[in-house]
Structures are given as C-alpha cells and as structure tokens.
Design an enzyme around this catalytic site. Structure first.
Site, short mmCIF file in Angstrom:
data_model
loop_
_atom_site.label_atom_id
_atom_site.label_comp_id
_atom_site.label_asym_id
_atom_site.label_seq_id
_atom_site.Cartn_x
_atom_site.Cartn_y
_atom_site.Cartn_z
N LYS A 53 0.83 -1.21 0.00
CA LYS A 53 0.00 0.00 0.00
C LYS A 53 0.86 1.25 0.00
CE LYS A 53 -3.73 -2.52 2.26
NZ LYS A 53 -4.45 -2.83 3.52
N GLN A 97 -4.70 -1.36 9.78
CA GLN A 97 -4.50 -2.67 9.16
C GLN A 97 -5.14 -3.76 10.02
OE1 GLN A 97 -3.14 -3.27 6.08
NE2 GLN A 97 -3.84 -5.37 6.44
N ASP A 120 -10.90 3.14 4.35
CA ASP A 120 -11.37 1.77 4.14
C ASP A 120 -12.89 1.71 4.04
OD1 ASP A 120 -9.46 -0.13 3.68
OD2 ASP A 120 -9.07 -0.57 5.79
#
Length: 312
Positions: A53, A97, A120
């Site tokens: 990422k 994460q 997200d």
C-alpha cells in the site's frame, strides 16, 4: 466458450493514472494528500500488505506515513493514536491494518475513526450512508469489484447476482451497492457516471447455507470470497454457462496463492473470470488510493473534477 479474463492489474494502472493526476492537482492547490496507516503487532502478512500500500502511494504522489504499536498495546493506546491522527489536519486518510491482536476490539477502533478520514469505508457511519445513497467513499474491495464490472461494461441491472460472503468487508456493502446505489452520489459533481451497478437481484450465501451450489448455478454474476482452499473450491459444475465469476478469495498453499475458483475448469464455462492473483487484489489497492484523494479533496474543500467517471 473461453472466458474473458478481467485483468485487475491493467485496470488498476488506469485508475492509478487518474489518481496521480488528481493528487498532482491537489498539490498545485497546496494540498499534499496524506495517508496514515496503523499497524498493531508484527503480523508478517499485515506488514507485507502495508508495504504494498505504501509503495502504491509513492507511485501516485500520495504521502504515506506508518504508525506502529506493539502487540501488547492496550485498547486505549490504539484509540489515543487514532484520536491524534483524527485531529491532524495534514492527514487526510487513516487506515487501520486488520486483523488487530485479540485483545483489541476492532469495532471500537474502526468506530473511533473520523468518518471523513476512513479510507477503508468501514466506519459504521460510512457503511450506513450507503443505504441512504449519501456516501462518497465505501469499502475498497467492493469498490474495486464495481470498477471491474464497469470497465468491462457488465450491466448488473435485472441480473441475479450471488455473493458467497457476508462480511462487512465484502458481502454486506456489495449487497447495498448492487441493489440500491445511486452512482450520482459516489463522487462530488460527477454528472456523467455510467449507471451500471444498481437494481441487481442479490442472493447472499454463507458458511451455513445448505446446498450452496444450487444458488451458484443460478447466478448470472457470481462473487466468491471464502478463502478456504482446499476445503472450498468453486468448480465448473457450480457455475452457470456464460456467467461472470469474480474471485475474491485468497488462500496460500505452499508457496502459491490460489483463489476460490478452479480457474482452469471454470474458464471454459464462464463468460468473464478474474484471476488470482491479478484480479480483485490490485483493484482493492487502487481504490484505497482513489478513496484517499477523495477524502483529501473533501476535507480541504477542493472539488474533484478530473477523476475518471467510470470506475464506480
């Protein structure tokens, strides 16, 4: 029949090209688009995903910063870090994460994210806004799937779509997006977007669904995100001839990655098929970048006008 392979790597490059142009435009306006990631513990898979990422951020001109806490960190320590990032005006997107260590309540951490910085799209407010068609960001994997459908001009209206997953990451937001989404709400002032991804009839299956192959054989579009090879495999006899098959599942067996789908047999029955790797995975990362420039533009009150109109 041989399926058309839906090349996520190729489409992700196109998305990232558009994101790079938008990040450059924001930079010209004095906004250095910034993504902050949070890693709790030292899970090798999580560290590997974050590395990809951050590399992708560098490719498109997004500043990325990683914040790490030990696995022994308390719930309050993680929330304190989230609060600091929420209040930092130079940080436009925050990604925690997952999975988090077992002593941490993931829901409370995601709930603690400022919805405007939740790249997200998993904060309960952002998930809830999908139902009201008032969202500008939503979860990256469903967004990547929709981008693939749009790129290959697969119209889902009136189609029977079967999802083998009921998680907040994939199944639930996909259900909302494919049945109720108004594409005009996805990006600000984007009046030219293709209106493909709405009005599908969706069946959601899960681990307790009996005779799951009965449903998969009826699917015009099958999306599978189980990730439990070799215990679960989508074989050719489970797929309707000419169906669109999107494989989100990832299982590591030995040194190789596999999806849920028996690729070689299904490619001779399906009309469209995503590979693993190289299908949905690259699209998920591309849509994380896409979400990040959207949040940066919204927080700094800069209108997005250059992002390509067809992705979602």
């Amino acid at each position: 029949m041989t399926a058309i392979i839906m090349d996520g790597k190729q489409v992700a490059v196109l998305v990232k090209d558009e994101v790079r142009r938008e990040a450059d435009r924001l930079q010209e306006l004095g906004v250095g688009t910034c993504l902050a990631t949070v890693l709790v513990g030292d899970d090798p898979a999580s560290r590997s995903y974050l590395k990809m990422k951050h590399k992708a951020c560098g490719e498109v001109g997004i500043i990325s910063k990683n914040y790490e806490l030990p696995a022994s960190a308390s719930q309050n320590e993680v929330l304190d870090l989230i609060d600091t990032l929420n209040r930092d005006n130079n940080v436009h997107g925050i990604l925690v994460q997952l999975p988090l260590p077992g002593n941490i309540d993931s829901f409370q951490i995601i709930e603690g994210l400022l919805p405007a910085k939740d790249v997200d799209g998993l904060n309960p407010i952002n998930l809830g806004r999908i139902s009201y068609r008032k969202h500008s960001i939503f979860p990256c994997t469903p967004k990547g799937i929709m981008a693939l459908l749009n790129h290959y001009e697969i119209n889902v209206a009136g189609k029977h779509l079967v999802i083998l997953n009921r998680s907040n990451l994939v199944g639930k937001p996909l259900y909302q997006l494919l049945t109720t989404v108004d594409p005009m709400q996805v990006l600000p002032l984007n009046t030219d977007m293709l209106m493909l991804n709405q009005d599908a009839t969706v069946t959601m299956c899960h681990s307790k669904t009996p005779l799951v192959d009965k449903y998969t054989r009826e699917a015009d579009i099958l999306i599978t995100a189980v990730g439990k090879r070799p215990e679960f495999v989508v074989t050719a006899d489970m797929v309707k001839e000419g169906a669109v098959v999107i494989d989100v599942g990832v299982s590591r067996m030995g040194s190789k990655l596999y999806g849920d789908v028996d690729f070689e047999s299904v490619r001779d029955r399906a009309g469209y098929l995503t590979p693993v790797p190289g299908g949905v995975g690259p699209m998920t990362i591309a849509m994380l970048l896409h979400n990040t420039v959207i949040t940066a533009a919204e927080q700094t009150k800069n209108t997005i006008v250059h992002l390509v109109k067809r992705w979602v």
